[in-house]
Design an enzyme around this catalytic site. Sequence first.
Site, PDB file in Angstrom:
ATOM      1  N   ARG A  17      64.371  65.839  25.582  1.00  6.93           N
ATOM      2  CA  ARG A  17      62.946  66.227  25.737  1.00  6.93           C
ATOM      3  C   ARG A  17      62.586  66.140  27.214  1.00  6.93           C
ATOM      4  NH1 ARG A  17      60.663  69.356  23.147  1.00  6.93           N
ATOM      5  NH2 ARG A  17      60.919  68.249  21.160  1.00  6.93           N
ATOM      6  N   ASP A  52      51.061  77.980  24.403  1.00  6.20           N
ATOM      7  CA  ASP A  52      52.442  78.379  24.091  1.00  6.20           C
ATOM      8  C   ASP A  52      52.478  79.899  24.155  1.00  6.20           C
ATOM      9  OD1 ASP A  52      54.817  77.532  21.411  1.00  6.20           O
ATOM     10  OD2 ASP A  52      55.040  78.542  23.353  1.00  6.20           O
ATOM     11  N   HIS A  65      64.500  76.080  30.204  1.00  7.25           N
ATOM     12  CA  HIS A  65      63.289  75.454  29.647  1.00  7.25           C
ATOM     13  C   HIS A  65      62.751  74.370  30.596  1.00  7.25           C
ATOM     14  CE1 HIS A  65      60.536  73.896  26.634  1.00  7.25           C
ATOM     15  NE2 HIS A  65      60.975  74.758  25.744  1.00  7.25           N
ATOM     16  N   GLU A 119      58.987  78.616  31.954  1.00 13.32           N
ATOM     17  CA  GLU A 119      60.350  78.842  31.448  1.00 13.32           C
ATOM     18  C   GLU A 119      60.766  80.305  31.589  1.00 13.32           C
ATOM     19  OE1 GLU A 119      60.039  77.725  27.352  1.00 13.32           O
ATOM     20  OE2 GLU A 119      58.572  76.178  27.818  1.00 13.32           O
TER      21      GLU A 119
HETATM   22  O1  TA6 Z   1      59.214  77.099  24.988  1.00 10.85           O
HETATM   23  C1  TA6 Z   1      58.129  76.738  24.186  1.00 10.85           C
HETATM   24  C2  TA6 Z   1      58.644  76.345  22.817  1.00 10.85           C
HETATM   25  O2  TA6 Z   1      59.279  77.428  22.191  1.00 10.85           O
HETATM   26  C3  TA6 Z   1      57.491  75.806  21.992  1.00 10.85           C
HETATM   27  O3  TA6 Z   1      57.180  76.672  20.929  1.00 10.85           O
HETATM   28  C4  TA6 Z   1      57.997  74.448  21.504  1.00 10.85           C
HETATM   29  O4  TA6 Z   1      58.689  74.601  20.290  1.00 10.85           O
HETATM   30  C5  TA6 Z   1      58.926  74.070  22.661  1.00 10.85           C
HETATM   31  O5  TA6 Z   1      59.614  75.285  22.938  1.00 10.85           O
HETATM   32  C6  TA6 Z   1      59.836  72.901  22.408  1.00 10.85           C
HETATM   33  O6  TA6 Z   1      60.779  73.231  21.423  1.00 10.85           O
HETATM   34  P1  TA6 Z   1      61.786  72.062  20.938  1.00 10.85           P
HETATM   35  O7  TA6 Z   1      62.724  72.734  19.984  1.00 10.85           O
HETATM   36  O8  TA6 Z   1      62.465  71.534  22.173  1.00 10.85           O
HETATM   37  O9  TA6 Z   1      60.903  71.006  20.325  1.00 10.85           O
END
Ligand code: TA6
Length: 297
Positions: free
Chosen positions: A54, A208, A159, A265
């Site tokens: 994370r 988002d 990301h 991202e």
């Molecule tokens: O990039 C944004 C996103 O797609 C959000 O929708 C949220 O799901 C985030 O990624 C984090 O995703 P994760 O699978 O790491 O919890």
Amino acid sequence: MPDIVLHHPKGSSVQILLYGATIVSWKSPTNNAPPAERLFVSASAITDGSKPVRGGIPVVFPCFGPPTHREHGSLPQHGFARSSNWSWDHVIKDEKADPSVTLTLEPTPGITALYKRPFHLSFVVTLGEFDLTTELHVKNTSGSIDYPPDYLEFQALFHNYILAPAIDILITPLQNKLYFDKTESTEEGRTTGKIETRAGVDVRKFTDSVYENAGQNYEVTWPGGGVSVKTTNMKDVVVWNPQAEAGSKMGDMEGGGWDKFVCCEPGCVRGFEKVAPGMTWVGKQVLSVIHVARRHQ
Ligand code: TA6
């Protein structure tokens, strides 16, 4: 503990896990301040390899979000790259060049159980005095000579969790760009394109948004600082901050963590990239610290 640490002679550094090829720290100076952390990693992040980290810079491949392609069947959200163990390929440390490391990923039994395509990934990280470059090389290793070609079709994204204060964050320039709002409560709302009207996009509320053909160069700024994101071959960009609304439901998000970052991202996430057998696709970003004006002496 990171598996790889690169140090730049001018003081910057980057730390990388072989797990997910995840960059978990990037420290860079500014023109008038010593090296400081530029990325957010949740204090509650799981880093034992049991789930994606994370924070930092997870590598998203071959799908963004839940799998939708016919070849992506039962892949996990955001694909397998960020939750696979990559291999260390080589490091370049030459006093005339910025330090760089290359990691690689090929089909493992765990991947092949979920994803049948042949592929070879290289992730190249290069550390500059004030910037960090990441490149994803996606090679279609199919030996097929059929017609039509046995294309490799995928999505890819970096990301980036950019460390930022909770006030007055703006992402520019996204005005007049087409975007899709994933926070909408209905499928129709989430799949209906809108045109961004704001000169600067903020994340004061749960955000988002997936911007399509967004221009490839962005600035994430806040009073007193910022990071620029300059990309090559990554036509889309996602802006995400869960705020407490979504962040408080994430088991690996530290309390209030959403007040410490914004995700900007870059990727190819609207539609699919196609690479012919034997060919390689390369997506690249350069993250650079935006220098604050020197204080008057
Ligand atoms: O990039 C944004 C996103 O797609 C959000 O929708 C949220 O799901 C985030 O990624 C984090 O995703 P994760 O699978 O790491 O919890």
